[in-house]
Structures are given as C-alpha cells and as structure tokens.
Enzyme design. Structure first.
Site, PDB file in Angstrom:
ATOM      1  N   ASP A  96       0.834  -1.210   0.000  1.00 60.53           N
ATOM      2  CA  ASP A  96       0.000   0.000   0.000  1.00 60.53           C
ATOM      3  C   ASP A  96       0.866   1.257   0.000  1.00 60.53           C
ATOM      4  O   ASP A  96       0.328   2.368  -0.043  1.00 60.53           O
ATOM      5  CB  ASP A  96      -0.899   0.045   1.254  1.00 60.53           C
ATOM      6  CG  ASP A  96      -1.899  -1.096   1.308  1.00 60.53           C
ATOM      7  OD1 ASP A  96      -2.133  -1.709   0.256  1.00 60.53           O
ATOM      8  OD2 ASP A  96      -2.424  -1.366   2.392  1.00 60.53           O
ATOM      9  N   GLN A  99       6.287   5.127  -3.173  1.00 58.41           N
ATOM     10  CA  GLN A  99       6.800   6.492  -3.062  1.00 58.41           C
ATOM     11  C   GLN A  99       6.351   7.363  -4.235  1.00 58.41           C
ATOM     12  O   GLN A  99       6.254   6.901  -5.370  1.00 58.41           O
ATOM     13  CB  GLN A  99       8.326   6.471  -2.993  1.00 58.41           C
ATOM     14  CG  GLN A  99       8.944   7.814  -2.629  1.00 58.41           C
ATOM     15  CD  GLN A  99      10.445   7.679  -2.399  1.00 58.41           C
ATOM     16  OE1 GLN A  99      10.989   6.613  -2.447  1.00 58.41           O
ATOM     17  NE2 GLN A  99      11.098   8.806  -2.126  1.00 58.41           N
ATOM     18  N   CYS A 105      11.545   8.550   1.447  1.00 55.23           N
ATOM     19  CA  CYS A 105      11.610   7.075   1.455  1.00 55.23           C
ATOM     20  C   CYS A 105      11.885   6.556   2.859  1.00 55.23           C
ATOM     21  O   CYS A 105      11.457   5.467   3.230  1.00 55.23           O
ATOM     22  CB  CYS A 105      12.672   6.579   0.481  1.00 55.23           C
ATOM     23  SG  CYS A 105      14.342   7.185   0.820  1.00 55.23           S
ATOM     24  N   GLN A 229      17.628 -11.019  14.983  1.00 52.97           N
ATOM     25  CA  GLN A 229      16.572 -12.013  15.207  1.00 52.97           C
ATOM     26  C   GLN A 229      15.790 -11.719  16.486  1.00 52.97           C
ATOM     27  O   GLN A 229      14.558 -11.779  16.509  1.00 52.97           O
ATOM     28  CB  GLN A 229      17.178 -13.416  15.282  1.00 52.97           C
ATOM     29  CG  GLN A 229      17.636 -13.977  13.946  1.00 52.97           C
ATOM     30  CD  GLN A 229      18.101 -15.415  14.075  1.00 52.97           C
ATOM     31  OE1 GLN A 229      18.961 -15.724  14.909  1.00 52.97           O
ATOM     32  NE2 GLN A 229      17.545 -16.297  13.252  1.00 52.97           N
ATOM     33  N   LYS A 230      16.531 -11.390  17.538  1.00 48.55           N
ATOM     34  CA  LYS A 230      15.874 -11.105  18.812  1.00 48.55           C
ATOM     35  C   LYS A 230      15.004  -9.858  18.695  1.00 48.55           C
ATOM     36  O   LYS A 230      13.884  -9.811  19.208  1.00 48.55           O
ATOM     37  CB  LYS A 230      16.939 -10.918  19.906  1.00 48.55           C
ATOM     38  CG  LYS A 230      16.342 -10.701  21.288  1.00 48.55           C
ATOM     39  CD  LYS A 230      17.414 -10.672  22.359  1.00 48.55           C
ATOM     40  CE  LYS A 230      16.804 -10.512  23.746  1.00 48.55           C
ATOM     41  NZ  LYS A 230      17.811 -10.493  24.812  1.00 48.55           N
ATOM     42  N   HIS A 262      19.060   5.281  -0.096  1.00 52.42           N
ATOM     43  CA  HIS A 262      17.637   4.939  -0.098  1.00 52.42           C
ATOM     44  C   HIS A 262      17.336   4.120   1.159  1.00 52.42           C
ATOM     45  O   HIS A 262      18.161   3.316   1.591  1.00 52.42           O
ATOM     46  CB  HIS A 262      17.343   4.125  -1.359  1.00 52.42           C
ATOM     47  CG  HIS A 262      15.901   3.844  -1.605  1.00 52.42           C
ATOM     48  ND1 HIS A 262      14.969   4.838  -1.828  1.00 52.42           N
ATOM     49  CD2 HIS A 262      15.222   2.668  -1.695  1.00 52.42           C
ATOM     50  CE1 HIS A 262      13.788   4.279  -2.044  1.00 52.42           C
ATOM     51  NE2 HIS A 262      13.913   2.964  -1.958  1.00 52.42           N
ATOM     52  N   ASN A 286      11.943  -2.847  -0.318  1.00 53.62           N
ATOM     53  CA  ASN A 286      12.163  -1.556  -0.965  1.00 53.62           C
ATOM     54  C   ASN A 286      10.828  -0.818  -1.024  1.00 53.62           C
ATOM     55  O   ASN A 286       9.882  -1.329  -1.627  1.00 53.62           O
ATOM     56  CB  ASN A 286      12.713  -1.770  -2.379  1.00 53.62           C
ATOM     57  CG  ASN A 286      13.003  -0.451  -3.097  1.00 53.62           C
ATOM     58  OD1 ASN A 286      12.624   0.615  -2.629  1.00 53.62           O
ATOM     59  ND2 ASN A 286      13.676  -0.536  -4.228  1.00 53.62           N
ATOM     60  N   TRP A 288       9.803   1.423  -2.784  1.00 47.34           N
ATOM     61  CA  TRP A 288       9.322   1.690  -4.148  1.00 47.34           C
ATOM     62  C   TRP A 288       8.359   0.610  -4.621  1.00 47.34           C
ATOM     63  O   TRP A 288       7.615   0.805  -5.574  1.00 47.34           O
ATOM     64  CB  TRP A 288      10.511   1.750  -5.118  1.00 47.34           C
ATOM     65  CG  TRP A 288      11.291   3.023  -5.041  1.00 47.34           C
ATOM     66  CD1 TRP A 288      10.985   4.131  -4.327  1.00 47.34           C
ATOM     67  CD2 TRP A 288      12.529   3.299  -5.720  1.00 47.34           C
ATOM     68  NE1 TRP A 288      11.952   5.100  -4.504  1.00 47.34           N
ATOM     69  CE2 TRP A 288      12.915   4.612  -5.366  1.00 47.34           C
ATOM     70  CE3 TRP A 288      13.341   2.576  -6.583  1.00 47.34           C
ATOM     71  CZ2 TRP A 288      14.070   5.209  -5.844  1.00 47.34           C
ATOM     72  CZ3 TRP A 288      14.495   3.170  -7.062  1.00 47.34           C
ATOM     73  CH2 TRP A 288      14.855   4.473  -6.698  1.00 47.34           C
ATOM     74  N   GLU A 292      14.688  -4.784  -7.158  1.00 47.41           N
ATOM     75  CA  GLU A 292      15.108  -5.750  -6.145  1.00 47.41           C
ATOM     76  C   GLU A 292      16.528  -6.249  -6.399  1.00 47.41           C
ATOM     77  O   GLU A 292      16.994  -6.302  -7.540  1.00 47.41           O
ATOM     78  CB  GLU A 292      14.159  -6.954  -6.139  1.00 47.41           C
ATOM     79  CG  GLU A 292      12.725  -6.622  -5.787  1.00 47.41           C
ATOM     80  CD  GLU A 292      11.857  -7.872  -5.733  1.00 47.41           C
ATOM     81  OE1 GLU A 292      12.410  -8.985  -5.721  1.00 47.41           O
ATOM     82  OE2 GLU A 292      10.618  -7.722  -5.709  1.00 47.41           O
ATOM     83  N   ASP A 587       5.743  45.530  61.859  1.00 46.83           N
ATOM     84  CA  ASP A 587       4.573  46.221  62.439  1.00 46.83           C
ATOM     85  C   ASP A 587       3.583  46.703  61.383  1.00 46.83           C
ATOM     86  O   ASP A 587       2.594  47.353  61.705  1.00 46.83           O
ATOM     87  CB  ASP A 587       5.029  47.402  63.309  1.00 46.83           C
ATOM     88  CG  ASP A 587       5.874  48.419  62.536  1.00 46.83           C
ATOM     89  OD1 ASP A 587       5.979  48.274  61.295  1.00 46.83           O
ATOM     90  OD2 ASP A 587       6.432  49.329  63.162  1.00 46.83           O
ATOM     91  N   SER A 589       3.945  48.958  59.017  1.00 46.82           N
ATOM     92  CA  SER A 589       3.991  50.394  58.723  1.00 46.82           C
ATOM     93  C   SER A 589       4.376  50.684  57.280  1.00 46.82           C
ATOM     94  O   SER A 589       4.234  51.807  56.803  1.00 46.82           O
ATOM     95  CB  SER A 589       5.000  51.071  59.653  1.00 46.82           C
ATOM     96  OG  SER A 589       6.325  50.611  59.366  1.00 46.82           O
TER      97      SER A 589
END
Length: 700
Positions: A96, A99, A105, A229-230, A262, A286, A288, A292, A587, A589
C-alpha cells in the site's frame, strides 16, 4: 510567566495519563470526534483551517509557492478523482506504500515496517475510519512526539497532479490510508517539504514511541545477526541503507539493483539449510515496491534450488513486490548501516515476548542556567541537567557472552523539522555517563558539582556529539549507580530534549536534582543591643519618623555600595527595596524601623560576602551558572526548575547577576518560603489558596 504555568500544568496532565496512546493529546486542540459530529450534523465536509489546501502546506523552498515542482498541483478529495475509494482493503499491507514525488523514502520504509504488526499499526491508524459510513471528509492518526502521543486531525484533500496522487500512494490505487497518514505526519511537522530527507528510525520512533540504535555494518559486532533475530522477535522495527559519497549518488542503482541513499525495511532474519549447512539470510523491503537485489538468494536465484520446498514456501521466497532475501554476509558488505527501533513495554500486549524496562525524562538547556555544554567547558558543564539510574541485575543469556547490564540511552532534541522552514540548525548534542561514588550513592536529591564530576573521568557516553535529532548508544555496564548528563557540545545553546533509558532488567531512574529547602535563621535583636553610633546614623537618614521608606532605604544602600569598587551596579532598584520592606516590616507600617534595618544590615553583609566569593573573575558581577552554589551558601537549596526561573527573572546582559539582583532574589526567596510555611500549617509540603489569597500574595 504563562509559559511556566503551561509547563507545570503539563506535568499534572502526565500524572493523569494524558499524552499516552490511550489518552493522546489533540494536536492544535482539534478533537476528532467533536469535529466529525459537527460536520455530520451540518452535512458538510471538513476543511482543516490549521493545515489548509494551500502552497504553504506543501512547502517553503523546493515545494514553495513559485517552485516548478508545485505547478499544476490541485488538492482533491479521493472521491473527486477515484470512483470507489477505500481507507483500508483487507488490512494494511506493505504494497500500500509506494513512493511519490517526495524524498521521504525513510518515512515510507518505516510505514512499511509498521504494517508487519497490526497491534502496532492500530496505535497509529485508529480503526473504524471509512469513505462510506459516516463519511465527513475528516480522518485522524496518532503519532508519538517527544515523549507524548498526539492525535492529528486532517481533512482528506490531497495534493494531485493530472488526476493522480502527487506523493505516497497504494499499488492498487484504491486505498488511501497511507496517503492520508503521510499528510497527517506532514501537518505534524509543518509541511510536506519538511519530510524530505531523514532516517528511518525517526519514523520508527514516531510510530511506536520506541528508542532507536544504529550500527555501521563495516564494524558489525559478531552477534549482530542474533541481535536482529531477537529484535524482530520482540516486534522491533528495522531499517537499512547504503551511504552515498556525493549528492550525485542519491538513488543511484548499483549493478546488483540496490539503491544508494535509499531507505529499506528489514523484515526478516532466518537460517536456511543449503547443501547440508545453515545459511543466515535477511529479508528486505524496498518502499518503491520494485527494484530488487539480483545477487545470491534473490528471487528465483539458483541458491534456492538447494532449499527444501517446504522451507521455501515458509519463507515466501519469490514475488515481484519489492521484497527480497539476501545472505547476511552480503547484507553487511552491501549495506552501510542498520537501524533498530526497540519498542516500549506498552507497545505489544503479547505475553510471549520479553520487554525492555523503560524510563523517560524531559529537560531543557536554558542559556545562563542549564545550558552548560560538554565537559570541555569546565566552568559551566556541571550546570547541565543530571539523571541517575541504578543497575542492580545483570542480563540473562547475554548475546555477546559477557556479564553486565545492557542499557540503551537515547537523547533527542525537539522540533528540528518544524524549524527547517526558518533556517534553524539542530544543536550538536551528546551525553556522558559517570559512576556515582561514595556519599552520593543512593541519593537523587543532590546535584553533582565540579568537585565530583571534574575529578573523575566519564565511564561511558555517546561516541560523538552530532547535530541529529537523536543520538543513542547501547552499553554493557557492571551493576552500580550512574549519572547521565545530556548536553550540547557548546555552552549557552538553547534547546529542549527528551532523555530515554531502556534496560533489559528493571532499573530505577530519576532526575538527579536538589531537594528544595531553606535554612534561614530568625534573628532576635532588641534596640538595647544596638550600638549607639549605629542608632545615631540611622536616625539621621530615616528622618523625623525614625523609619526608612523604600526611597530612603535605596538612598542608604546606594551610599554604602557606591564606595565599593568591586561591585558593578547602578544602585539598588526601588523594587528590591520594596521586597526588603515586605520581608522585614514587622509592624505593618510599610517602612523599616531601627531594629528591622539592623537585621537587614546583617543580611546585606552576609550576602556581600557570598557574592564576592562567587565573583570568581572579580568583574563586579556573578555568572548566572554560579547561582546554584551562591544561593546554597545563602541558605537556599533550589532545583533546576526554580533556578531557570531565577535566571530569566534576575540575570542581565551576558547572563550576569549584579549585587542588586542578587539581594533582590535572596530577599524574595526568603519571603516566599516564609509565606509558604505560614500557610502550610500541617507541614505537608502543600498549600491551598482561594483566589483572593492567591492574588494578594502574587501581587505583594
């Protein structure tokens, strides 16, 4: 004064959960539900007055009013150029996000990673929005901004040219959530052009509230693949890019179809079995949606022939969608850097993943008060804000095999993109970490001074000071207490920041600042104790009523200080004299009698001694950075918030404090502490005032 009230009020809001993802703050005070209901009741479509469909919303330079890039641009609602627009079809997908004519990007790579986890996505893209049901031309999105979540409302008028979206769009053309989200983010930052150029981690952080870390892949630590991976297992967002050596290389395509300069998303890290051995591979996207990698392990490359069909199917190894696999060994050779955004504990609800422990603090570098610069500036460095963290438990199963406590520190400065329009540069920022030793261990109600910080080296810190939105580093420290000092490189640079600290194990952290208190002893003097010569001198000046008004008091004090060549001042102000009388007039004053004047005389002598001691260069004035120690010597313990107010109120040009301002400040402090104590009858540290009491005290 109003700004101070705003800051203090925001702290109360935070205590009530305002600014969290569940209670996001309406950006520009625009409430989505009430605006939508108003439009539905009137039968009109929403037009956003705070981000209008005009050239200013596009940009200020390359996308400015007279730029060739904005010619022919028309703002249209999706229904005006597409027959059946939809917000989201079958869930948000990476495809969906394609660019357009905007160099963002980095942002789109972050949005693409966002779609991998629906739980993260719905925090940013609230569900239930539609072009059909209760459509009113209004949509909203939520972003994390400098420590708090904001809800950004937009209308759906989007920039188009020749009937097509100018910027981000979906591959199918019928979905508009990504284009509307880009508009909301542009509004948050002032314009579409403000989004040009950036780091994927910035988008990651603003969509999750997480903290980013960066790795230069030519210096990749040996455990980086395991860390990736973690991180993916924890739901972290990952991005990568190839550095360019000149602007001519921007978006240049290499022989193996990688794009320089990019931003890519990293969406997988797996091990596959090939010819009896395990190969580490990473999956990359990517934004775009095309172009690839064509090297080893790319779509349909011969390397996949050695992998079992069920394993290939599991990895979804081939499709013309801008996604591809490559060997980890090629990844660290071909790409220049990896960015990882680690998520806050509240981001994911799953109980299957471990979570980071998280602490966040806001702060300011105020010129003359807390803008101390880096350690190179020994006279001012210690005035920077300070934060303490206590590390008690070591990590479980450390990735690098070394015992210790993992800590991620991120220092972020505010509003860089908004300020681009005005040509303002980011500050050069960094931080230092010191071990807390001896007497100061276990205390956060102190502020470490030169006698501590300048007599020991820092044990860690940012690798460099840099003019980016954020500088962050990962450290492995032994258990203990540490103070983190964020600063600009140069002193006297104004700015606001967020300091965030992530730890693998639970760790207590807090601002390290002085506890507010006063130790001002009452003085009991009778007229019989006074020197006859002092009485005679006072009566000559005070006149027939034997009392000194503010004007007579000014005359007395000016005559005394004018003979001192080591004080650079234009005499005492009437305001200081009035504050003195307010404090010492017993006081009622409105003037000072003999005994009251004698008490003042003792105070002035004490204040003069403190002032001379802290006027280290004998200039006749005192540096504002010396105020903390000076007021402490006079009996007042004050924190950064109060000191910043004092400097803004009493400092003169070049942030110098003259003797009149110094006396005025101390007298005012003593009076405020005295008033507070009078009203705090239960000694609770809190007082309650009605409007009459508040106005009378504030105006006195």
């Amino acid at each position: 004064m109003s700004n101070i009230a705003k800051v203090l009020s925001r702290r109360l809001d935070r205590g009530e959960g305002v600014g969290t993802n569940e209670k996001a703050i309406p950006f520009n005070k625009q409430d989505y539900q009430s605006l939508k209901q108003e439009c539905l009741a009137k039968g009109t479509l929403f037009c956003d007055p705070t981000f209008p469909a005009e050239s200013n919303s596009l940009g200020y330079n390359e996308l400015g009013r007279y730029s060739s890039k904005t010619r022919g641009v028309q703002w249209k609602r999706p229904k005006e150029f597409y027959s059946n627009p939809e917000f989201i079809v079958d869930g948000a997908k990476r495809t969906d996000i394609c660019q357009g004519d905007l160099g963002d990007c980095w942002l789109l790579a972050a949005i693409a990673s966002l779609t991998l986890d629906n739980e993260i996505l719905v925090r940013v893209v609230p569900p239930g929005q539609s072009f059909t049901e209760n459509y009113a031309g209004i949509f909203h999105f939520q972003f994390w901004q400098y420590g708090q979540w904001v809800d950004v409302v937009i209308d759906d008028r989007l920039p188009t040219r020749d009937g097509k979206l100018l910027f981000v769009h979906s591959a199918e053309g019928s979905e508009f959530w990504s284009a509307l989200m880009e508009k909301a983010y542009a509004k948050l930052n002032g314009s579409y052009e403000a989004l040009t150029g950036g780091s994927t981690t910035e988008g990651f952080e603003d969509f999750t509230g997480g903290i980013a870390e960066n790795y230069e892949l030519n210096k990749a630590p040996p455990y980086l693949f395991k860390l990736m991976q973690k991180a993916l297992m924890l739901g972290s967002l990952l991005g990568c890019s190839i550095d360019i050596t000149s602007s001519y290389e921007t978006e240049a395509v290499t022989s193996l179809k990688l794009v320089k300069g990019h931003a890519y998303s990293v969406i997988g890290a797996e091990e596959v079995h090939s010819y009896g051995r395990q190969v580490q591979v990473v999956r990359i996207r990517n934004p775009w949606g095309q172009v690839e990698w064509t090297g080893p392990w790319s779509d349909n490359s011969k390397e996949w022939n050695s992998v079992k069909p069920e394993e290939k199917a599991k990895l979804d190894y081939s499709a013309e969608d801008g996604e591809f696999w490559m060997a980890y060994s090629d990844f660290i050779q071909q790409f220049s850097r990896l960015e990882i955004c680690n998520l806050t504990p509240d981001t994911l609800s799953s109980e299957d993943v471990s979570r980071w422990n998280y602490n966040q603090f806001e702060g300011d570098w105020k010129v003359g008060a807390t803008a101390g610069g880096c350690r190179n500036n020994s006279a001012t460095f210690c005035s920077n804000p300070q934060f303490v963290i206590k590390l008690e438990e070591e990590d479980d199963d450390p990735l690098d095999g070394e015992d210790g406590c993992t800590i991620l520190v991120g220092l972020m400065q505010k509003d860089g993109r908004k300020d681009k329009r005005f040509g303002r540069d980011l500050n050069t920022i960094g931080f230092a970490i010191y071990k807390v030793i001896g007497y100061f261990r276990g205390r956060n109600n102190v502020h470490l001074g030169p006698n501590v910080l300048l007599h020991q080296p820092s044990i860690a810190g940012s690798n460099t000071f840099i003019n980016l939105r954020e500088v962050s580093e990962r450290f492995k420290l032994p258990p203990g207490e540490y103070v983190i000092i964020p600063s600009t490189f140069e002193p006297h640079r104004r700015g606001s920041f967020i300091l965030r600290v992530f730890t693998e194990k639970e760790a207590a952290a807090s601002p390290m600042d002085t506890e507010i208190s006063a130790d001002v002893k009452k003085q009991y003097i009778s007229e019989s104790d006074l020197d006859p010569h002092f009485k005679q001198l006072f009566n000559q000046i005070a006149g027939n009523d034997s009392e000194a008004s503010e004007y007579e008091l000014k005359q007395i004090l000016d005559s005394v200080t004018s003979t001192r060549t080591n004080l650079k001042m234009d005499g005492f102000s009437i305001e200081t004299c009035r504050h003195i009388i307010s404090l010492l007039d017993r006081d009622g004053s409105g003037k000072l009698g003999l005994v009251e004047f004698h008490i003042l005389w003792i105070k002035i002598q004490k204040y003069l001694e403190v002032f001379k001691k802290h006027d280290t260069d004998n200039s006749g004035t005192m540096s504002s950075h010396e105020m903390r120690d000076a007021v402490k010597k006079a009996g007042f313990q004050l924190n950064n918030d109060v000191l910043q107010v004092i400097i803004s109120r009493y400092a003169k040009q070049q942030y110098a404090i003259d003797f009149d301002c110094f006396v005025g400040c101390l007298i005012r402090l003593e009076m405020l502490f005295k008033i507070f104590k009078t009203f705090d009858k239960k000694n609770s540290g809190k007082i309650e005032l009605d409007i009459l009491q508040w106005l009378c005290l504030a105006l006195s």
